[in-house]
Motif scaffolding. Structure first.
Motif, PDB file in Angstrom:
ATOM      1  N   THR A  80       0.869  -1.173   0.000  1.00  0.00           N
ATOM      2  CA  THR A  80       0.000   0.000   0.000  1.00  0.00           C
ATOM      3  C   THR A  80       0.905   1.222   0.000  1.00  0.00           C
ATOM      4  N   ALA A  81       0.614   2.190  -0.868  1.00  0.00           N
ATOM      5  CA  ALA A  81       1.407   3.425  -0.944  1.00  0.00           C
ATOM      6  C   ALA A  81       0.465   4.625  -0.943  1.00  0.00           C
ATOM      7  N   THR A  82       0.884   5.685  -0.266  1.00  0.00           N
ATOM      8  CA  THR A  82       0.107   6.919  -0.208  1.00  0.00           C
ATOM      9  C   THR A  82       1.008   8.086  -0.569  1.00  0.00           C
ATOM     10  N   ALA A  83       0.558   8.905  -1.518  1.00  0.00           N
ATOM     11  CA  ALA A  83       1.292  10.107  -1.922  1.00  0.00           C
ATOM     12  C   ALA A  83       0.436  11.326  -1.570  1.00  0.00           C
ATOM     13  N   THR A  84       1.033  12.282  -0.874  1.00  0.00           N
ATOM     14  CA  THR A  84       0.352  13.514  -0.493  1.00  0.00           C
ATOM     15  C   THR A  84       0.794  14.629  -1.424  1.00  0.00           C
ATOM     16  N   VAL A  85      -0.166  15.367  -1.975  1.00  0.00           N
ATOM     17  CA  VAL A  85       0.092  16.417  -2.961  1.00  0.00           C
ATOM     18  C   VAL A  85       1.007  17.491  -2.389  1.00  0.00           C
ATOM     19  N   GLY A  86       1.988  17.924  -3.187  1.00  0.00           N
ATOM     20  CA  GLY A  86       2.885  19.004  -2.806  1.00  0.00           C
ATOM     21  C   GLY A  86       4.296  18.751  -3.299  1.00  0.00           C
ATOM     22  N   GLY A  87       5.139  19.727  -3.091  1.00  0.00           N
ATOM     23  CA  GLY A  87       6.532  19.649  -3.494  1.00  0.00           C
ATOM     24  C   GLY A  87       7.434  19.466  -2.285  1.00  0.00           C
ATOM     25  N   PRO A  88       8.705  19.835  -2.406  1.00  0.00           N
ATOM     26  CA  PRO A  88       9.643  19.700  -1.289  1.00  0.00           C
ATOM     27  C   PRO A  88       9.129  20.415  -0.036  1.00  0.00           C
ATOM     28  N   GLY A  89       9.135  19.702   1.078  1.00  0.00           N
ATOM     29  CA  GLY A  89       8.684  20.272   2.340  1.00  0.00           C
ATOM     30  C   GLY A  89       7.199  20.121   2.600  1.00  0.00           C
ATOM     31  N   SER A  90       6.394  19.860   1.581  1.00  0.00           N
ATOM     32  CA  SER A  90       4.950  19.716   1.807  1.00  0.00           C
ATOM     33  C   SER A  90       4.402  18.401   1.261  1.00  0.00           C
ATOM     34  N   GLY A  91       4.905  17.930   0.148  1.00  0.00           N
ATOM     35  CA  GLY A  91       4.482  16.637  -0.382  1.00  0.00           C
ATOM     36  C   GLY A  91       5.088  15.516   0.439  1.00  0.00           C
ATOM     37  N   ALA A  92       4.447  14.352   0.410  1.00  0.00           N
ATOM     38  CA  ALA A  92       4.955  13.230   1.201  1.00  0.00           C
ATOM     39  C   ALA A  92       4.658  11.921   0.487  1.00  0.00           C
TER      40      ALA A  92
END
Length: 185
Positions: free
Chosen positions: A152-164
């Motif tokens: 299971t993988a989860t990607a959080t929207v954003g760039g360096p410092g905010s994405g995960a």
């Protein structure tokens, strides 16, 4: 770039051009190329000639905003810190409408340099969940030794410092905030 890429006629007959008479010349050659990256953003390279002898150029440009060529529901690529190493991932989720049924498929590649773990899933996902700022996928991936795991993988929207990005399967998990890259939805 001055704005004008070519002055004069252009030959559209390949190597059959008679450059001594109009209607064409080969000053632009065949350098124009169009492609897209895994996120669907457009990349273009093209030549520019100039009436001044010896001043031809090759240009490259890429799309940095707006909708891409692929009907992405979510995608991203980037790096995050894991102990003394890094996690590196590439994720693409596409949406397709097939006879009124919404299909979501895609690919995931993942590398953990500190644990020497590599996972790839190029066969598609068993489940996809799209939230306001997250993309969550589950599937069966192949590890570097050829064994398979359910992940299971989860990607959080954003760039360096905010994405995960976070990933787990039985006996393994890793997560972190992006230090490079971007997740978009």
């Amino acid at each position: 770039m001055a704005g004008v890429v070519h002055y004069g006629s252009i030959c559209t007959q390949g190597l059959n051009c008679n450059t001594a008479i109009p209607p064409g010349n080969r000053e632009l050659a065949e350098y124009a190329e169009l492609t897209h990256d895994p996120l669907g953003s457009i990349h273009i390279s093209f030549s520019e000639d100039n009436p001044t002898a010896g001043s031809a150029f090759t240009w490259y440009t890429k799309q940095t905003g707006g909708p891409g060529l692929l009907p992405n529901a979510g995608s991203g690529a980037g790096f995050f810190n894991i102990g003394t190493g890094t996690g590196n991932f590439g994720l693409l989720v596409e949406s397709h409408n097939l006879s009124g049924t919404l299909l979501r498929e895609g690919t995931l590649t993942y590398l953990d340099t500190s644990a020497n773990v590599q996972l790839s899933d190029t066969t598609g996902f068993s489940s996809v969940s799209i939230g306001a700022s997250k993309v969550k996928v589950s599937g069966t991936g192949t590890l570097q030794d050829g064994s398979t795991v359910n992940f299971t993988a989860t990607a959080t929207v954003g760039g360096p410092g905010s994405g995960a990005f976070a990933i787990s399967w039985p006996g393994y998990s890793a997560s972190g905030t992006l230090v490079q890259g971007q997740v978009i939805k």
